[in-house]
Design an enzyme around this catalytic site. Structure first.
Site, PDB file in Angstrom:
ATOM      1  N   TYR A  80      14.485 -10.392  -1.263  1.00  0.00           N
ATOM      2  CA  TYR A  80      13.858 -10.275   0.051  1.00  0.00           C
ATOM      3  C   TYR A  80      14.466 -11.218   1.084  1.00  0.00           C
ATOM      4  O   TYR A  80      15.255 -12.084   0.761  1.00  0.00           O
ATOM      5  CB  TYR A  80      12.342 -10.389  -0.008  1.00  0.00           C
ATOM      6  CG  TYR A  80      11.678 -11.610  -0.581  1.00  0.00           C
ATOM      7  CD1 TYR A  80      12.333 -12.806  -0.814  1.00  0.00           C
ATOM      8  CD2 TYR A  80      10.310 -11.551  -0.885  1.00  0.00           C
ATOM      9  CE1 TYR A  80      11.675 -13.903  -1.319  1.00  0.00           C
ATOM     10  CE2 TYR A  80       9.637 -12.648  -1.387  1.00  0.00           C
ATOM     11  CZ  TYR A  80      10.325 -13.822  -1.598  1.00  0.00           C
ATOM     12  OH  TYR A  80       9.643 -14.910  -2.091  1.00  0.00           O
ATOM     13  N   GLU A  81      14.117 -10.970   2.337  1.00  0.00           N
ATOM     14  CA  GLU A  81      14.717 -11.638   3.505  1.00  0.00           C
ATOM     15  C   GLU A  81      16.212 -11.376   3.603  1.00  0.00           C
ATOM     16  O   GLU A  81      16.979 -12.225   4.050  1.00  0.00           O
ATOM     17  CB  GLU A  81      14.436 -13.146   3.484  1.00  0.00           C
ATOM     18  CG  GLU A  81      12.979 -13.509   3.509  1.00  0.00           C
ATOM     19  CD  GLU A  81      12.204 -12.836   4.627  1.00  0.00           C
ATOM     20  OE1 GLU A  81      12.814 -12.495   5.663  1.00  0.00           O
ATOM     21  OE2 GLU A  81      10.998 -12.598   4.464  1.00  0.00           O
ATOM     22  N   GLY A  82      16.620 -10.173   3.211  1.00  0.00           N
ATOM     23  CA  GLY A  82      18.029  -9.819   3.202  1.00  0.00           C
ATOM     24  C   GLY A  82      18.610 -10.132   1.843  1.00  0.00           C
ATOM     25  O   GLY A  82      18.671 -11.298   1.443  1.00  0.00           O
TER      26      GLY A  82
END
Length: 596
Positions: free
Chosen positions: A439-441
């Site tokens: 997550y978060e890229g």
């Protein structure tokens, strides 16, 4: 049962001796942030992590969140723990004092974030998302929105989220379909569905403020058409108390591999009332404030979980009697030696230790750069700090979470069969750590950001600054007796990183696949060099203090031994990364789709 003790000795060594945290008190607004005050804050922070949050970590994982009658319930003990956490001012530890925050340096929050993630990662998600929402509003919100929403977000009465992802879009935010239509009086009606929303709904706060990416009716295509909106769960009354329920509902909660006490929600927006944050079609600019902060925080998640996993693996290895040392019994009066005598067990634990301590130093260094970027009086210092934070953000996110996951796995392996058993706690850390790489890229996206955006930015100025810092310390250490053993291998790895950088610059223009194929290896190569640089700095300080008769002798000697392990056993892996980069994209791209 697992245990956790905040590594305050190592934290103090880094803040005071390696990174000179005393410099922060000279920055405008941080006059009270003296080393003694920071120490006192962190001691109290360690207590709440060790005594309040850690005891509900395993039970929270077992119980998980519940979705009942359209509402999300957190596990037993979470609501009480959150109330205590908020009452202590921890929700606003680094927030602007103008709106009720503690006004402490961001680097102090970095340390607190690590301890939170070690003690209870799921819990940390709730105040962590709120901090991100606060940062975005401070940077891009109107004065009216700031005055109306920030005080209750900062004091923990309200929570916050970031709503980006849609089922069909994933990382490609340019194709989101959530719509925002003007509704008069500056408000908008938001319609759409967002998925994977951490802390999307819960019972810890009386209201939740969602920051939502959506497109106006006249929006241009792609990410240039995205705007950002503030959409509360309950519309606040004039006195700030929650009013009528807004058009935001939970469609479902995700049943996940890890972070089970963190509510990951599908949120439906149906004519939900919201207000624009920032300018029309400039939502990504505002959201990136939140996203970049979140990426750094996720890197600290990898570090935090690796630290608590290490502590428990080390404790087990010291107590577990099994087999004999290859060089003869070390516990002759007992039935067997501890497994800590075995080279492979020691090697695994030292790998975790060396990466953890080096990554901690790198993360804290970045945290201090953030404070310099925002507060230093000299524009040149601010610019340099901003450059280095931008360059290191994808490295912190990806390298620390990749190594964090690796380290939790090594810790599990140390316990053998017991590592696979829930009672011992390690298996939860492995499961929890795995999401941080996604997550978060995803970490592959972070690598592309590094090589595709950060390397060429400002004509290569960012990466040149980093090279100059490392080379300066390498050259200085090479002239000091006792430090050559660290300076020489780091200098060699820096040369390998520079060579890889030139190779990507030369090949990338002709064939972008060359950059894509090398991106992950390049990010890891930079990570090895950056952590090695931190180990050179720590070794330099340790040697100086030993020579002067200062500090804890055993602690400092252990630092030098760990530095030798890093430079002798781990940094050589950088050469393999360079070899993979030099192999180019052909071995990857030569396959036809039907040959996989």
């Amino acid at each position: 049962m697992p245990a956790y003790k905040a590594p305050l000795d190592d934290i103090r060594f880094l803040l005071h001796d390696v990174h000179d945290v005393a410099q922060l008190a000279a920055l405008p607004g941080f006059e009270d942030a003296t080393p003694d005050m920071i120490d006192a804050v962190l001691v109290e922070g360690a207590k709440i992590c060790e005594e309040v949050l850690f005891p509900i970590n395993q039970s929270g994982d077992t119980e998980g969140v519940k979705y009942e009658n359209g509402e999300v319930r957190t596990p037993s003990g979470f609501k009480e723990a959150y109330a205590q956490y908020a009452a202590g001012g921890w929700t606003g530890v680094a927030a602007d004092a103008k709106y009720g925050g503690q006004g402490l340096p961001e680097s102090v929050r970095f340390v607190m974030e690590e301890m939170l993630c070690s003690s209870n990662l799921s819990f940390s998600m709730y105040p962590g998302l709120t901090h991100g929402a606060v940062s975005a509003l401070l940077s891009h919100g109107s004065d009216e929105l700031k005055d109306r929403f920030l005080p209750k977000l900062i004091d923990g009465t309200w929570g916050g989220t970031m709503c980006l992802t849609e089922a069909h879009a994933g990382t490609d935010l340019g194709i989101i379909t959530t719509k925002a239509v003007p509704a008069g009086d500056g408000a908008y009606k938001i319609n759409g569905t967002k998925i994977f929303i951490s802390a999307g709904d819960h019972d810890l706060t009386e209201n939740i403020v969602h920051l939502v990416l959506a497109k106006l009716p006249d929006a241009p295509g792609g990410t240039k058409g995205i705007s950002l909106f503030l959409v509360p769960k309950y519309l606040p009354k004039e006195d700030g108390s929650p009013g009528t329920r807004n058009g935001v509902t939970v469609g479902s909660i995700e049943h996940k591999m890890g972070i089970k006490a963190s509510a990951t929600c599908v949120l439906n927006f149906e004519d939900a009332t919201g207000w624009m944050v920032g300018e029309p079609h400039k939502g990504m600019r505002a959201m990136f404030v939140m996203m970049n902060g979140a990426r750094l925080a996720v890197g600290l998640q990898g570090l935090g979980l690796a630290e608590v996993a290490y502590q428990n693996a080390l404790s087990y290895a010291k107590d577990r009697l099994q087999g004999r040392s290859l060089t003869g019994p070390k516990n002759p009066s007992g039935p067997a030696d501890s497994i800590l005598v075995h080279p492979d067990v020691r090697k695994g634990l030292l790998r975790i230790k060396a990466f953890n301590e080096g990554m901690r130093s790198l993360a804290y260094w970045v945290g201090i750069r953030i404070d310099l970027e925002h507060r230093h009086a000299d524009p040149a210092v601010r610019e340099a700090a901003e450059d280095l934070v931008a360059l290191m953000t994808p490295v912190i996110k990806a390298f620390l979470t990749d190594k964090g996951f690796d380290n939790t796995n090594i810790a599990l392996q140390t316990l053998g069969g017991h590592g696979y058993i829930r009672e011992y706690g390690i298996e939860q850390y492995v499961r929890d750590a795995r999401i941080a790489q996604i997550y978060e890229g995803t970490n592959a996206v972070q690598a592309l950001d590094l090589v595709g955006r950060k390397l060429p930015m400002e004509g290569g100025r960012l990466v040149r600054r980093f090279f100059e810092l490392v080379k300066g310390d390498v050259d200085a250490a090479a002239q000091v007796d006792g430090l050559e053993e660290f300076a020489k291998p780091l200098g060699g790895s820096l040369y390998q990183l520079q060579k890889a950088t030139m190779l990507l610059a030369e090949k990338g223009f002709a064939n972008p696949d060359e950059v894509g194929a090398a991106a992950t290896e390049y990010l890891h190569l930079m990570g090895y060099v950056a952590v090695g640089w931190q180990w050179l700095r720590m070794a330099t300080v340790a040697q100086e203090q030993l020579a002067a008769g200062k500090g804890d002798k055993r602690f400092l000697q252990a630092k030098l031994k760990t530095a030798r392990f890093y430079f002798g056993r781990l940094l050589p892996e950088a050469a393999t990364l360079l070899a993979a980069i030099q192999a180019g994209s052909a071995p990857i791209m030569a396959f036809a789709d039907d040959e996989f």
